[in-house]
Design an enzyme around this catalytic site. Structure first.
Site, short mmCIF file in Angstrom:
data_model
loop_
_atom_site.label_atom_id
_atom_site.label_comp_id
_atom_site.label_asym_id
_atom_site.label_seq_id
_atom_site.Cartn_x
_atom_site.Cartn_y
_atom_site.Cartn_z
N VAL A 26 -22.47 -19.04 25.54
CA VAL A 26 -21.05 -19.12 25.17
C VAL A 26 -20.87 -20.39 24.35
CG1 VAL A 26 -18.68 -19.31 26.01
CG2 VAL A 26 -20.31 -17.87 27.24
N TYR A 82 -26.93 -13.75 30.71
CA TYR A 82 -26.25 -12.87 29.73
C TYR A 82 -26.49 -13.33 28.29
CZ TYR A 82 -23.14 -16.85 29.93
OH TYR A 82 -22.64 -18.14 29.89
N ASP A 115 -20.51 -10.13 40.66
CA ASP A 115 -21.23 -11.38 40.39
C ASP A 115 -20.29 -12.57 40.50
OD1 ASP A 115 -23.36 -12.72 37.69
OD2 ASP A 115 -23.23 -13.13 39.85
N GLY A 117 -26.27 -18.46 30.35
CA GLY A 117 -26.64 -17.69 31.56
C GLY A 117 -27.61 -16.60 31.19
C1 LIG Z 1 -16.51 -27.92 29.88
O1 LIG Z 1 -15.66 -27.03 29.29
C2 LIG Z 1 -15.96 -25.70 29.35
C3 LIG Z 1 -14.96 -24.82 28.96
C4 LIG Z 1 -15.19 -23.44 29.00
C5 LIG Z 1 -16.42 -22.95 29.44
C6 LIG Z 1 -16.61 -21.45 29.46
O2 LIG Z 1 -15.72 -20.73 29.06
C7 LIG Z 1 -17.84 -20.87 29.98
C8 LIG Z 1 -18.08 -19.51 30.06
N1 LIG Z 1 -17.11 -18.61 29.59
C9 LIG Z 1 -17.17 -17.23 29.76
C10 LIG Z 1 -18.29 -16.57 30.31
C11 LIG Z 1 -18.26 -15.16 30.47
O3 LIG Z 1 -19.31 -14.45 30.99
C12 LIG Z 1 -20.44 -15.19 31.44
C13 LIG Z 1 -17.11 -14.44 30.09
C14 LIG Z 1 -17.03 -12.94 30.28
O4 LIG Z 1 -17.94 -12.19 29.84
O5 LIG Z 1 -16.01 -12.52 30.85
C15 LIG Z 1 -16.01 -15.09 29.54
C16 LIG Z 1 -16.05 -16.48 29.39
CL1 LIG Z 1 -14.67 -17.30 28.71
C17 LIG Z 1 -17.41 -23.82 29.83
C18 LIG Z 1 -17.20 -25.21 29.79
#
Ligand SMILES: COc1ccc(C(=O)/C=C\Nc2cc(OC)c(C(=O)O)cc2Cl)cc1
Length: 290
Positions: free
Chosen positions: A29, A26, A157, A24
């Site tokens: 991940v 940001y 957001d 993203g």
């Molecule tokens: C297909 O399987 C998948 C399993 C997990 C994910 C996943 O976790 C994606 C984003 N995660 C996050 C993003 C965050 O911000 C943008 C924050 C935060 O800053 O709070 C925390 C998390 Cl965990 C994606 C696909």
């Protein structure tokens, strides 16, 4: 000089970084495997330099009215987000496990509990969620956001990508844009994602309420879950903002939500924040309590 072939992965302390699972504005991940507890985590990787640069040029507009002191610099904002995340503890808010921050290093690593299902829905899609499943997930999202509001935090957001699915429950993620509700001079500015941003986000800060804007974004998110698309779309943020401000809510094409759901969506997507449904009204709505 023959460079010894480095292993195909990066090792950070006890974490082995694996494939990217989220991306993203940001940053990125990645899936991470912790050898000490034989568990997978979600590792959010931020660049301090990128944060500094972004805030310099395109960062959040400074508060329209002088808030308490100068806006913290972007790095301080991240550390504040981390401090906020560490004090939060709710079954429907992502859990920050630890932060890896080497002052000599540009990267900042936030380790989160992994929600293996990922985002509740990827839009646009021809296969939206049923009302039954949307209700189940939306109730969790409501409880998570209500908890943030109780902690005097506006998420700012909310969107499907930030509602993550783990062991059959949804957690709210990404407090990167959050604002303290109490902060005077409420930085309304243009945080968040245009298609999910409340009409008043561009209004003068004193007309702006973080809670009401979150209810709007939750409404757009619920609309997206049941129809597979956003209610208003545009090729530019300006054109989109115009449509959000002027065009009525419609349910085109295939999916016709139930009467109760259409009523709830109309209440959450009331363009006037003063008459928009409150969190309590949403929680008490017949489509939610069904
Ligand atoms: C297909 O399987 C998948 C399993 C997990 C994910 C996943 O976790 C994606 C984003 N995660 C996050 C993003 C965050 O911000 C943008 C924050 C935060 O800053 O709070 C925390 C998390 Cl965990 C994606 C696909």
């Amino acid at each position: 000089v023959s460079l010894a072939q480095a292993p195909g992965y990066v090792q950070l302390n006890q974490y082995r970084l694996l494939e990217p699972i989220g991306q993203g504005s940001y940053g990125i991940v990645k899936l991470a495997y912790n050898e000490e507890d034989d568990t997978h985590y979600a590792m959010k990787i931020l660049s301090k330099r990128k944060l500094m640069r972004r805030a310099g040029l395109f960062g959040r507009a400074p508060p329209r009215r002088p808030g308490p002191g100068p806006p913290p610099d972007p790095l301080q904002r991240v550390y504040r987000e981390i401090a906020v995340l560490k004090k939060l503890d709710h079954p429907n808010v992502v859990k920050l496990v630890e932060v890896l921050d080497d002052p000599a290093e540009d990267h900042l690593y936030l380790v989160f509990q992994l929600l293996e299902g990922g985002p509740v829905i990827d839009i646009p899609t021809e296969n939206p969620l049923s009302e039954h499943l949307s209700r189940k997930y939306f109730r969790d999202a409501l409880l998570g956001v209500e908890y943030l509001h109780y902690q005097r935090i506006a998420h700012r957001d909310i969107k499907p990508a930030n509602l993550l699915l783990g062991e059959d429950r949804v957690q709210v993620a990404d407090l990167g844009a959050c604002g303290e509700l109490a902060a005077a001079g409420r930085v309304s500015g243009t945080v968040g994602t245009p298609a999910f941003r409340a009409p008043e986000a561009a209004a003068p800060a004193d007309k702006y309420s973080g809670e009401a804007a979150d209810i709007w974004s939750l409404g757009v998110t619920l609309y997206a879950m049941v129809t597979g698309k956003v209610p208003w779309a545009g090729s530019s943020a300006v054109e989109l903002q115009k449509k959000v401000l002027s065009e009525p809510l419609t349910f085109p094409g295939r999916v016709q939500p139930s009467k109760q759901l259409r009523h709830l969506l109309a209440r959450m997507l009331d363009k006037d924040p003063a008459t928009r449904a409150t969190m309590q009204e949403v929680k008490d709505h017949e489509w939610i309590t069904d």
